[in-house]
Design an enzyme around this catalytic site. Sequence first.
Site, PDB file in Angstrom:
ATOM      1  N   THR A 317       0.829  -1.206   0.000  1.00 31.38           N
ATOM      2  CA  THR A 317       0.000   0.000   0.000  1.00 31.38           C
ATOM      3  C   THR A 317       0.861   1.252   0.000  1.00 31.38           C
ATOM      4  OG1 THR A 317      -1.789  -1.146   1.177  1.00 31.38           O
ATOM      5  CG2 THR A 317      -1.804   1.264   1.243  1.00 31.38           C
ATOM      6  N   TRP A 320       2.603   1.469  -3.360  1.00 31.65           N
ATOM      7  CA  TRP A 320       1.681   1.834  -4.431  1.00 31.65           C
ATOM      8  C   TRP A 320       1.572   3.347  -4.549  1.00 31.65           C
ATOM      9  CZ3 TRP A 320      -2.859   4.638  -4.658  1.00 31.65           C
ATOM     10  CH2 TRP A 320      -3.635   4.509  -5.803  1.00 31.65           C
ATOM     11  N   HIS A 321       1.635   4.039  -3.432  1.00 25.64           N
ATOM     12  CA  HIS A 321       1.459   5.481  -3.452  1.00 25.64           C
ATOM     13  C   HIS A 321       2.676   6.229  -3.983  1.00 25.64           C
ATOM     14  CE1 HIS A 321      -2.055   4.695  -0.860  1.00 25.64           C
ATOM     15  NE2 HIS A 321      -2.483   5.861  -1.312  1.00 25.64           N
ATOM     16  N   GLY A 322       3.828   5.628  -3.963  1.00 22.89           N
ATOM     17  CA  GLY A 322       4.983   6.327  -4.488  1.00 22.89           C
ATOM     18  C   GLY A 322       6.261   5.521  -4.356  1.00 22.89           C
ATOM     19  N   PHE A 472      -0.015   9.238  -8.576  1.00 29.86           N
ATOM     20  CA  PHE A 472      -0.013   7.837  -8.189  1.00 29.86           C
ATOM     21  C   PHE A 472      -0.593   6.951  -9.273  1.00 29.86           C
ATOM     22  CE2 PHE A 472      -0.803  10.057  -3.971  1.00 29.86           C
ATOM     23  CZ  PHE A 472       0.539  10.230  -3.753  1.00 29.86           C
TER      24      PHE A 472
END
Length: 472
Positions: A317, A320-322, A472
């Site tokens: 998680t 996934w955002h960066g 994202f």
Amino acid sequence: MIFSSISFLFFFLPALLAVYFLVPRRWRGTRNTVLLLFSIAFYAWAGPRFVPLVLISGITSYLCGLYASPANTQRTRHLAVAICCTIGLGLLGWFKYAGFFAETVAQFAPDFPIPHIILPIGISFYTFQSISYVVDIYRGHIEPQRNPLRVMLYIALFPQLVAGPIVRYETIGDALEHRKETVADFSEGLTRLFFGLGKKLLIAGPMGRIADAIFAYDPSLLSAPLAWTGALAYAMQIYFDFSAYSDMAIGLGRMFGFRFLENFNYPYIARSITEFWRRWHISLSSWFRDYVYIPLGGSRKGPLRLVGNLFVVWLLTGFWHGAAWNFVVWGLWFFVLLMGEKFLWGKLLDRLPAVIRWVYAMALVTLSWVFFRAPDLGHAMIYLSAMFGGSSGEFNHTLFYLLQFWPEWLIACAACFPIKLALEKALEARRDSPTFALIHTWAPKLLALLLLALAYTRLVTEGLRPFIYFQF
């Protein structure tokens, strides 16, 4: 193209509406084709060279979906899922993470080449939709779509294409063929669109200016009150920015007969971190639950396996955002807090007064946003130190940012709570009265028009800020 831009609001959307609704409703295939072509044009506005990636995702989804069907052999079905995941995650890994891994290796091998890659907008979102479509067919939850244009429209549908919410095919699959656009849905969708526009330009924009200014200071010189002001401003910015995009996406979908699921449910009223993640970015949380956590075994294989599974979920998680270490730490921060609530202090927390639980949750969430907003992990750690008085405190402009933006602070704080829902419920209970029925019907629409006017004024006077989740 951005929903809150003049080019979208006054050129793209009116042109699409004119062409779309000129086509008779009975010509569903033609309307879908119009919507698909405009969706591709919408994506191409940001860079035509990335359009092939969306097309590849749609074609892969269609072909792998056909072979993942229970009508095929188990080996063929496994292979279809594997190909879909390999292509989707392979492209996502290259465009989003290759540079990060190369930079990490270059720290130990200075001559290692670092590729300069531009991240395609929305690739994380439509990749996850593609995977969910094929996996759901494999599991027998949905039937494979035989019309490739409908699959492509599902992947490329412009309201949710570049920043979510992550839409499951089962949510809109039937609507791709059998939806009925109505005046009531169009009106509700347009109202939701204008409310989202207001949130973006009238709340997220000013909060973003405060956060940008404070995070631009040397964090070692911030006073604790100023550091907290910056973190709280960013907490407001990211919520109203992202929920505004979701509102606009849901509203646009409704205008064309689609009903997307809600992506936010007042997360800042949560009284625990566990509750916060049931309310924040619901489509992403449910995606990781259904396609990572449960396939890993969920909670069915003992507490140690449960901890391991959740560690993987929250590591992914964050990642996934960066592609940066501060995002990894952000994800693991929530992993530690969720494990603590589950195994250590959760029962004690439940016995505390509601206001203390709320302060606990919001303080920890606000601290987490520092990792999200800071340019790197080092900056984040120094900023966090400043929040607890660990800096020289030479910059103390807290009152300026509170007084200069006091209307926006007041509106933002009020909008975090379900006041609108309470008013709607109260009006609904009095619908037998003609006056209250009239207010219930027209007040949201008139308020939406007022928000449109105010947002337009803000847009032409102060310019446009991209949505945060575009990165994202």
